[in-house]
Scaffold this active site. Sequence first.
Site, PDB file in Angstrom:
ATOM      1  CG  ASP A  73      -1.822   1.402   1.316  1.00  0.00           C
ATOM      2  OD1 ASP A  73      -1.601   2.229   0.765  1.00  0.00           O
ATOM      3  OD2 ASP A  73      -2.666   1.079   2.169  1.00  0.00           O
ATOM      4  CE1 TYR A  92      -6.263  10.790 -10.454  1.00  0.00           C
ATOM      5  CE2 TYR A  92      -6.625  12.518 -12.092  1.00  0.00           C
ATOM      6  CZ  TYR A  92      -6.195  11.147 -12.040  1.00  0.00           C
ATOM      7  OH  TYR A  92      -5.174  10.597 -12.639  1.00  0.00           O
ATOM      8  CE  LYS A 148      -2.692  11.094 -10.733  1.00  0.00           C
ATOM      9  NZ  LYS A 148      -1.574   9.955 -10.219  1.00  0.00           N
ATOM     10  CB  THR A 164      -6.852   1.959 -17.206  1.00  0.00           C
ATOM     11  OG1 THR A 164      -7.374   3.101 -16.666  1.00  0.00           O
ATOM     12  CG2 THR A 164      -5.920   2.404 -18.165  1.00  0.00           C
ATOM     13  N   PRO A 165      -9.336   0.396 -16.006  1.00  0.00           N
ATOM     14  CG  PRO A 165      -8.934  -1.684 -15.164  1.00  0.00           C
ATOM     15  CD  PRO A 165      -8.245  -0.574 -16.003  1.00  0.00           C
TER      16      PRO A 165
HETATM   17  P1  NAD Z   1      -6.037   1.344 -12.733  1.00  0.00           P
HETATM   18  O1  NAD Z   1      -6.997   1.525 -11.717  1.00  0.00           O
HETATM   19  O2  NAD Z   1      -6.254   0.681 -13.723  1.00  0.00           O
HETATM   20  O3  NAD Z   1      -4.737   0.607 -11.894  1.00  0.00           O
HETATM   21  C1  NAD Z   1      -4.186   1.409 -10.895  1.00  0.00           C
HETATM   22  C2  NAD Z   1      -3.784   0.080  -9.862  1.00  0.00           C
HETATM   23  O4  NAD Z   1      -3.226   0.758  -8.594  1.00  0.00           O
HETATM   24  C3  NAD Z   1      -4.771  -0.776  -9.397  1.00  0.00           C
HETATM   25  O5  NAD Z   1      -4.314  -2.038  -9.581  1.00  0.00           O
HETATM   26  C4  NAD Z   1      -5.035  -0.564  -7.824  1.00  0.00           C
HETATM   27  O6  NAD Z   1      -5.309  -1.767  -7.275  1.00  0.00           O
HETATM   28  C5  NAD Z   1      -3.566  -0.086  -7.473  1.00  0.00           C
HETATM   29  N1  NAD Z   1      -3.703   0.664  -6.470  1.00  0.00           N
HETATM   30  C6  NAD Z   1      -4.724   1.717  -5.779  1.00  0.00           C
HETATM   31  N2  NAD Z   1      -4.378   2.044  -4.528  1.00  0.00           N
HETATM   32  C7  NAD Z   1      -3.299   1.450  -4.308  1.00  0.00           C
HETATM   33  C8  NAD Z   1      -2.338   1.817  -3.181  1.00  0.00           C
HETATM   34  N3  NAD Z   1      -2.765   2.463  -2.221  1.00  0.00           N
HETATM   35  N4  NAD Z   1      -1.210   1.039  -3.078  1.00  0.00           N
HETATM   36  C9  NAD Z   1      -0.812   0.399  -4.122  1.00  0.00           C
HETATM   37  N5  NAD Z   1      -1.341   0.090  -5.436  1.00  0.00           N
HETATM   38  C10 NAD Z   1      -2.832   0.824  -5.356  1.00  0.00           C
HETATM   39  O7  NAD Z   1      -5.387   2.853 -13.004  1.00  0.00           O
HETATM   40  P2  NAD Z   1      -4.686   3.175 -14.343  1.00  0.00           P
HETATM   41  O8  NAD Z   1      -5.534   4.087 -15.210  1.00  0.00           O
HETATM   42  O9  NAD Z   1      -3.792   2.185 -14.912  1.00  0.00           O
HETATM   43  O10 NAD Z   1      -3.863   4.420 -13.368  1.00  0.00           O
HETATM   44  C11 NAD Z   1      -2.499   4.446 -13.292  1.00  0.00           C
HETATM   45  C12 NAD Z   1      -2.128   5.817 -12.924  1.00  0.00           C
HETATM   46  O11 NAD Z   1      -2.120   6.606 -14.098  1.00  0.00           O
HETATM   47  C13 NAD Z   1      -2.737   6.415 -11.760  1.00  0.00           C
HETATM   48  O12 NAD Z   1      -1.767   7.290 -10.897  1.00  0.00           O
HETATM   49  C14 NAD Z   1      -3.643   7.400 -12.329  1.00  0.00           C
HETATM   50  O13 NAD Z   1      -3.939   8.507 -11.626  1.00  0.00           O
HETATM   51  C15 NAD Z   1      -2.883   7.908 -13.789  1.00  0.00           C
HETATM   52  N6  NAD Z   1      -3.519   8.205 -14.768  1.00  0.00           N
HETATM   53  C16 NAD Z   1      -4.754   7.475 -15.278  1.00  0.00           C
HETATM   54  C17 NAD Z   1      -5.286   8.065 -16.525  1.00  0.00           C
HETATM   55  C18 NAD Z   1      -6.481   7.224 -16.892  1.00  0.00           C
HETATM   56  O14 NAD Z   1      -7.530   7.688 -17.809  1.00  0.00           O
HETATM   57  N7  NAD Z   1      -6.649   6.064 -16.743  1.00  0.00           N
HETATM   58  C19 NAD Z   1      -5.191   9.450 -16.905  1.00  0.00           C
HETATM   59  C20 NAD Z   1      -4.055  10.025 -16.292  1.00  0.00           C
HETATM   60  C21 NAD Z   1      -3.373   9.534 -15.245  1.00  0.00           C
END
Ligand code: NAD
Length: 265
Positions: free
Chosen positions: A72, A168, A172, A203-204
């Site tokens: 975590d 959020y 960021k 992504t999810p």
């Molecule tokens: P996702 O939800 O598909 O995957 C994120 C993973 O992080 C999950 O497996 C979750 O279990 C894990 N996670 C959550 N809390 C956690 C914690 N406290 N410790 C360890 N693991 C933890 O998300 P994603 O879209 O792959 O996002 C990855 C990164 O990209 C994030 O930082 C997100 O903010 C950023 N992001 C995503 C998007 C988008 O549109 N998907 C856009 C910009 C930035």
Amino acid sequence: MAATTPQGRLQGKNAIITGAGGGIGLETSILFAREGANVLMADVSEPALAKALAKVKEVVPTALRVESIRCDVSKESDVQAMVESQDSWGGTDVIFNNAGIMHANDADAIDTPEKIWDLTHNINVKGVWFGSKHAVLSLRRHKKARGSIINTASVVALVGAATPQLAYTASKGAVLAMTRELAIVHAREGFRFNALCPAPLNTPLLQDWLGDDQAKRFRREVHFPTGRFGEPIEQAHAVVFLASDESSFVNGTDFVVDGGMTKAY
Ligand code: NAD
């Protein structure tokens, strides 16, 4: 959008990827393993992590070393244990501080509950601080001449979102500012810090947040010159570059991977 032919860009590097249980973290784990890195996949969700680890081993049967650890990122003791577990591998060369959340109840200044603000900032901001801190300690402990730390920010650190998610967005922005300062402070040690700024991608995390709300989806999609959201592998390729020695003079950047979204009007 497919994976390119592996070229050993990360050969011999020990890497940690947080949030590796899905989305960007999983795709990056696959590409890192393909490019020859030894990969430690970390996530708070054990079921997601187990599935993701199996996936990497299945699609990259040639992977040298791929393991997983529950972590975590909002808990410093977890992050410290994660990084120190790579001491026996020869120390960490690359950490991708990628774990992050975007909560469904994150809204505007009026409606965002304080506990959602705190939860978001504990994971998205403190998680990146802890990961960066223990990466530096490990790089020093192992007397590494270089290291690459990549922190996931977002385009919302650069442009305002009309569909508000204040906690959020602020988190960021903090990742971007923190990464910039880390890059300056540690440059002479050979440690590079860059912030990845993805635009919305499939992504999810995004799908959960959009749900069935077509109006909300449209408000996001309309900004894309490409007419589509990005795919996780398109972020993963950028992370491979930032992790590799090919990017040796790339430091302190807001590395935007957005299909032109932030340049559109
Ligand atoms: P996702 O939800 O598909 O995957 C994120 C993973 O992080 C999950 O497996 C979750 O279990 C894990 N996670 C959550 N809390 C956690 C914690 N406290 N410790 C360890 N693991 C933890 O998300 P994603 O879209 O792959 O996002 C990855 C990164 O990209 C994030 O930082 C997100 O903010 C950023 N992001 C995503 C998007 C988008 O549109 N998907 C856009 C910009 C930035």
